[in-house]
Design a protein around this motif. Structure first.
Motif, mmCIF file in Angstrom:
data_model
loop_
_atom_site.group_PDB
_atom_site.id
_atom_site.type_symbol
_atom_site.label_atom_id
_atom_site.label_comp_id
_atom_site.label_asym_id
_atom_site.label_seq_id
_atom_site.Cartn_x
_atom_site.Cartn_y
_atom_site.Cartn_z
ATOM 1 N N LEU A 131 78.111 -71.580 136.937
ATOM 2 C CA LEU A 131 78.904 -71.986 137.622
ATOM 3 C C LEU A 131 79.249 -70.522 138.189
ATOM 4 O O LEU A 131 79.082 -70.453 139.847
ATOM 5 C CB LEU A 131 80.906 -71.735 137.600
ATOM 6 N N ILE A 132 79.505 -69.675 137.360
ATOM 7 C CA ILE A 132 79.171 -67.651 137.639
ATOM 8 C C ILE A 132 77.905 -67.667 138.516
ATOM 9 O O ILE A 132 77.578 -66.960 139.939
ATOM 10 C CB ILE A 132 79.095 -66.964 136.785
ATOM 11 N N SER A 133 76.872 -68.213 137.578
ATOM 12 C CA SER A 133 75.180 -67.819 138.880
ATOM 13 C C SER A 133 75.142 -69.150 140.031
ATOM 14 O O SER A 133 74.710 -68.481 140.609
ATOM 15 C CB SER A 133 74.892 -68.358 137.772
ATOM 16 N N GLY A 134 75.833 -69.819 139.905
ATOM 17 C CA GLY A 134 75.219 -69.984 141.362
ATOM 18 C C GLY A 134 76.164 -70.313 142.912
ATOM 19 O O GLY A 134 76.081 -70.606 143.287
ATOM 20 N N MET A 135 76.974 -68.929 142.046
ATOM 21 C CA MET A 135 77.733 -67.689 143.563
ATOM 22 C C MET A 135 76.825 -66.677 143.872
ATOM 23 O O MET A 135 77.656 -66.360 144.276
ATOM 24 C CB MET A 135 79.314 -67.849 142.554
ATOM 25 N N GLY A 136 76.093 -66.750 143.008
ATOM 26 C CA GLY A 136 74.592 -65.774 143.782
ATOM 27 C C GLY A 136 75.156 -65.062 142.851
ATOM 28 O O GLY A 136 74.396 -63.742 142.455
ATOM 29 N N VAL A 137 76.123 -64.347 141.273
ATOM 30 C CA VAL A 137 76.494 -63.101 140.845
ATOM 31 C C VAL A 137 75.168 -63.324 139.339
ATOM 32 O O VAL A 137 74.355 -64.354 138.816
ATOM 33 C CB VAL A 137 77.535 -63.590 139.694
ATOM 34 N N LYS A 138 75.067 -62.041 139.430
ATOM 35 C CA LYS A 138 73.767 -61.739 138.696
ATOM 36 C C LYS A 138 73.530 -61.103 136.870
ATOM 37 O O LYS A 138 74.756 -60.108 137.397
ATOM 38 C CB LYS A 138 72.652 -61.682 139.044
ATOM 39 N N PRO A 149 78.393 -55.694 126.173
ATOM 40 C CA PRO A 149 79.750 -54.483 127.284
ATOM 41 C C PRO A 149 80.437 -56.444 127.926
ATOM 42 O O PRO A 149 79.619 -57.409 127.811
ATOM 43 C CB PRO A 149 79.262 -54.119 128.593
ATOM 44 N N VAL A 150 82.187 -56.275 127.465
ATOM 45 C CA VAL A 150 82.582 -57.253 127.942
ATOM 46 C C VAL A 150 83.337 -56.921 129.089
ATOM 47 O O VAL A 150 84.087 -56.118 129.037
ATOM 48 C CB VAL A 150 84.054 -57.569 126.568
ATOM 49 N N TYR A 151 83.339 -57.794 129.707
ATOM 50 C CA TYR A 151 83.701 -57.122 131.528
ATOM 51 C C TYR A 151 85.106 -57.730 131.499
ATOM 52 O O TYR A 151 85.821 -57.176 132.111
ATOM 53 C CB TYR A 151 82.592 -57.656 132.679
ATOM 54 N N GLY A 152 85.490 -58.503 130.714
ATOM 55 C CA GLY A 152 86.698 -59.471 130.641
ATOM 56 C C GLY A 152 87.524 -60.984 130.020
ATOM 57 O O GLY A 152 86.102 -61.457 129.609
ATOM 58 N N LEU A 153 88.180 -61.010 129.930
ATOM 59 C CA LEU A 153 88.890 -62.267 128.483
ATOM 60 C C LEU A 153 89.215 -63.477 129.633
ATOM 61 O O LEU A 153 89.900 -63.294 130.338
ATOM 62 C CB LEU A 153 89.505 -61.754 127.746
ATOM 63 N N ILE A 154 88.674 -64.711 129.692
ATOM 64 C CA ILE A 154 89.826 -65.550 130.406
ATOM 65 C C ILE A 154 90.354 -66.773 129.128
ATOM 66 O O ILE A 154 89.966 -66.924 128.034
ATOM 67 C CB ILE A 154 88.296 -66.747 130.493
ATOM 68 N N PHE A 155 91.418 -66.777 128.955
ATOM 69 C CA PHE A 155 92.860 -67.378 128.081
ATOM 70 C C PHE A 155 92.980 -68.731 128.617
ATOM 71 O O PHE A 155 93.407 -68.626 129.426
ATOM 72 C CB PHE A 155 93.527 -66.151 128.074
ATOM 73 N N LEU A 156 92.926 -69.623 127.975
ATOM 74 C CA LEU A 156 92.968 -70.960 128.406
ATOM 75 C C LEU A 156 94.473 -71.590 126.926
ATOM 76 O O LEU A 156 94.161 -71.226 125.899
ATOM 77 C CB LEU A 156 92.408 -72.373 128.294
ATOM 78 N N PHE A 157 95.125 -71.838 127.854
ATOM 79 C CA PHE A 157 96.494 -72.699 127.121
ATOM 80 C C PHE A 157 97.065 -73.515 127.540
ATOM 81 O O PHE A 157 97.111 -73.701 129.144
ATOM 82 C CB PHE A 157 97.455 -71.655 127.041
ATOM 83 N N LYS A 158 97.821 -73.952 127.330
ATOM 84 C CA LYS A 158 99.013 -74.763 127.396
ATOM 85 C C LYS A 158 100.446 -74.858 128.797
ATOM 86 O O LYS A 158 101.095 -74.079 128.257
ATOM 87 C CB LYS A 158 99.636 -76.035 126.610
ATOM 88 N N TRP A 159 101.277 -74.941 129.231
ATOM 89 C CA TRP A 159 101.010 -74.383 130.734
ATOM 90 C C TRP A 159 102.835 -74.999 130.465
ATOM 91 O O TRP A 159 103.099 -76.456 130.348
ATOM 92 C CB TRP A 159 100.456 -74.487 131.890
ATOM 93 N N ALA A 171 90.165 -67.887 137.551
ATOM 94 C CA ALA A 171 90.196 -66.386 136.639
ATOM 95 C C ALA A 171 89.120 -65.848 136.243
ATOM 96 O O ALA A 171 89.011 -64.207 136.113
ATOM 97 C CB ALA A 171 90.641 -67.435 135.202
ATOM 98 N N ILE A 172 88.023 -66.622 136.361
ATOM 99 C CA ILE A 172 86.283 -65.895 136.186
ATOM 100 C C ILE A 172 86.717 -65.046 137.440
ATOM 101 O O ILE A 172 85.927 -63.982 137.189
ATOM 102 C CB ILE A 172 85.060 -67.036 136.728
ATOM 103 N N LEU A 173 86.817 -65.588 139.090
ATOM 104 C CA LEU A 173 86.448 -64.232 139.867
ATOM 105 C C LEU A 173 88.256 -63.030 140.062
ATOM 106 O O LEU A 173 87.429 -62.081 140.415
ATOM 107 C CB LEU A 173 87.930 -65.066 141.068
ATOM 108 N N MET A 190 87.767 -67.192 126.299
ATOM 109 C CA MET A 190 85.916 -67.077 126.529
ATOM 110 C C MET A 190 85.666 -65.442 126.804
ATOM 111 O O MET A 190 86.993 -64.864 127.796
ATOM 112 C CB MET A 190 85.312 -67.907 127.317
ATOM 113 N N ALA A 191 84.965 -64.549 126.481
ATOM 114 C CA ALA A 191 84.924 -63.631 126.913
ATOM 115 C C ALA A 191 83.874 -63.785 128.039
ATOM 116 O O ALA A 191 82.411 -64.097 128.152
ATOM 117 C CB ALA A 191 83.932 -62.756 125.966
ATOM 118 N N LEU A 192 83.813 -62.843 129.244
ATOM 119 C CA LEU A 192 82.833 -62.615 130.185
ATOM 120 C C LEU A 192 81.517 -61.184 130.377
ATOM 121 O O LEU A 192 82.476 -60.226 129.766
ATOM 122 C CB LEU A 192 83.267 -62.516 131.551
ATOM 123 N N THR A 193 80.766 -61.958 129.632
ATOM 124 C CA THR A 193 79.532 -60.172 128.837
ATOM 125 C C THR A 193 78.472 -60.583 130.113
ATOM 126 O O THR A 193 78.568 -60.959 130.952
ATOM 127 C CB THR A 193 79.665 -60.783 127.734
#
Length: 326
Positions: free
Chosen positions: A20-27, A47-57, A92-94, A221-224
Motif C-alpha cells: 500500500l505504501i509503495s502504491g502511494m509512491g513512497v520509496k 531505523p524504525v520510523y514509527g509504530l502501528i498498533f491495532l487494538f479492539k476499539w 495510521a500509516i500516513l 507493526m513497525a515502519l522501517t
C-alpha cells in the motif's frame, strides 16, 4: 463521516501495508510485524520510523494516563481526524509518513503534505478522503467477495468486535500517539531517538492493560527502512572493507567474509518474503466466486453435489453428537 467513495476494510498484514505504501509512491520503506519492543529487536530493525498498533476499539476511549500535561503547540504535526469509514489503517500509516523528514514520499504525497500543511485536523481528514491516489490505493486491497460487508466503522455498530489502528512516533523530541478518532495529537512526554521505542512500549502496555487478561487481539507493526536496501548497503560496505585489507590479513578477511555470507543469507530471505507477500496480495485481490460457482455447477450436473452435501451434513451431526457426550 465523509462518503467520498466507499473505503474498504483492509487486512492487518505487513505485506499489505508495505505494498500500500509503495502504491502511494513512497520509496525505501517497509512494514514489519513485531512481537516485542526489546532492544535487540529494535536494533535489528533500525531505523524504525514509527509504530502501528491495532487494538479492539472501545466506545469510551480515555486519554492515555501517560499523556504529558503541558500545552506544547502541535501545529508542527500532521494530524488528521478520521472522517472516512474503514480508513484508520491508512491514516495510521500516513500519520507516520507525513511526520517524517527522512522518508522519500514521492511527488504526489509530498505535494499533498505541502498543500494541507495549514489545514485544521478535520480539513486534513477531508483532504485524505478526497485524494484519488490515497483512496484508490487503499481500495485496491478490497476483497472480491460479495458476501463481505465492507463498510464498517468503530462508531457504526454495537454488536461486534471492532478494531482500530493508531500510530506512535517521535516528533521534535517527544513521543506522540496519533489517533484519528481523538481530538488531537497526544504528547506522551520527551524522548530521544534512542529511547522512544521504550517509551512507546510503556504506552502500549498501559493501553493493553485496560483490557484485562481475556483480550488477546492486538497487533504491532513497525515502519522501517527497506530491509533489502539495508542489506545491500551492508554487503557493499563489507566488499569495500575486503578490498582495503592487506594481503596478509587472513583472519580479518575470514571474519568479514562470514559476516558478508550472513548478510547475503538475510538478503535472500528478505527477497523470498517479498515474493511471498506479492503472491498473497494477488490472492487477496482475486475473485474466487466464479471458480467456486463453476465447481458447484459441474458437481451438480454430474449429480455428485447432493451426495457430498449429505456426507458433509452427516459428518457435522456426528461430530456434534460426539461433543455433546463429553
Amino acid at each position: 463521516m465523509s462518503e467520498a467513495g466507499n473505503w474498504c476494510l483492509i487486512e492487518s498484514d505487513p505485506g499489505v501495508f508495505t505494498e500500500l505504501i509503495s502504491g502511494m509512491g513512497v520509496k525505501g520503506v517497509q512494514v514489519e510485524e513485531i512481537y516485542s519492543l526489546d532492544e535487540s529487536t529494535m536494533e535489528e530493525l533500525k531505523p524504525v520510523y514509527g509504530l502501528i498498533f491495532l487494538f479492539k476499539w472501545q466506545k469510551a476511549e480515555a486519554v492515555p494516563s501517560l499523556a504529558h500535561s503541558d500545552n506544547s503547540p502541535t501545529d508542527h504535526i500532521f494530524f488528521a481526524n478520521q472522517v472516512i469509514n474503514n480508513a484508520c489503517a491508512t491514516q495510521a500509516i500516513l500519520s507516520i509518513l507525513l511526520n517524517r523528514d527522512d522518508i522519500d514520499l514521492g511527488d504526489e504525497l509530498r505535494n499533498f503534505k505541502e498543500f494541507t500543511f495549514d489545514f485544521p485536523p478535520d480539513m486534513k481528514g477531508l483532504a485524505i478522503s478526497n485524494s484519488d491516489l490515497i483512496r484508490s490505493v487503499h481500495n485496491s486491497f478490497a476483497r472480491s467477495d460479495p458476501f463481505v460487508n465492507e463498510m464498517k466503522d468503530p462508531r457504526g455498530s454495537k454488536d461486534e468486535d471492532l478494531f482500530h489502528f493508531i500510530a506512535y512516533l517521535p516528533i521534535h523530541g517527544a513521543l506522540y500517539e496519533l489517533d484519528g478518532l481523538s481530538s488531537g495529537p497526544v504528547n506522551l512526554g520527551p524522548c530521544t531517538d534512542d529511547n522512544w521505542t521504550n517509551k512507546a512500549n510503556e504506552a502500549i502496555s498501559n493501553r493493553m492493560g485496560r483490557y484485562g487478561n481475556s483480550e488477546l487481539h492486538f497487533s504491532l507493526m513497525a515502519l522501517t527502512r527497506d530491509r533489502i536496501e539495508v542489506y545491500e548497503e551492508q554487503i557493499e560496505e563489507k566488499d569495500c572493507l575486503l578490498l582495503s585489507l592487506p594481503e596478509d590479513a587472513n583472519a580479518e578477511r575470514n571474519k568479514i567474509n562470514r559476516e558478508r555470507s550472513y548478510l547475503e543469507h538475510r538478503l535472500h530471505l528478505e527477497k523470498e518474503k517479498r515474493q511471498m507477500w506479492h503472491r498473497e496480495n494477488m490472492l487477496r485481490k482475486h475473485n474466487f466466486i466464479p471458480l467456486a460457482y463453476n465447481l458447484l455447477r459441474i458437481l451438480a450436473e454430474r449429480k455428485e453435489l447432493t451426495p457430498l452435501i449429505t456426507q458433509a451434513t452427516q459428518k457435522v451431526l456426528a461430530e456434534n453428537e460426539r461433543k455433546s457426550k463429553k
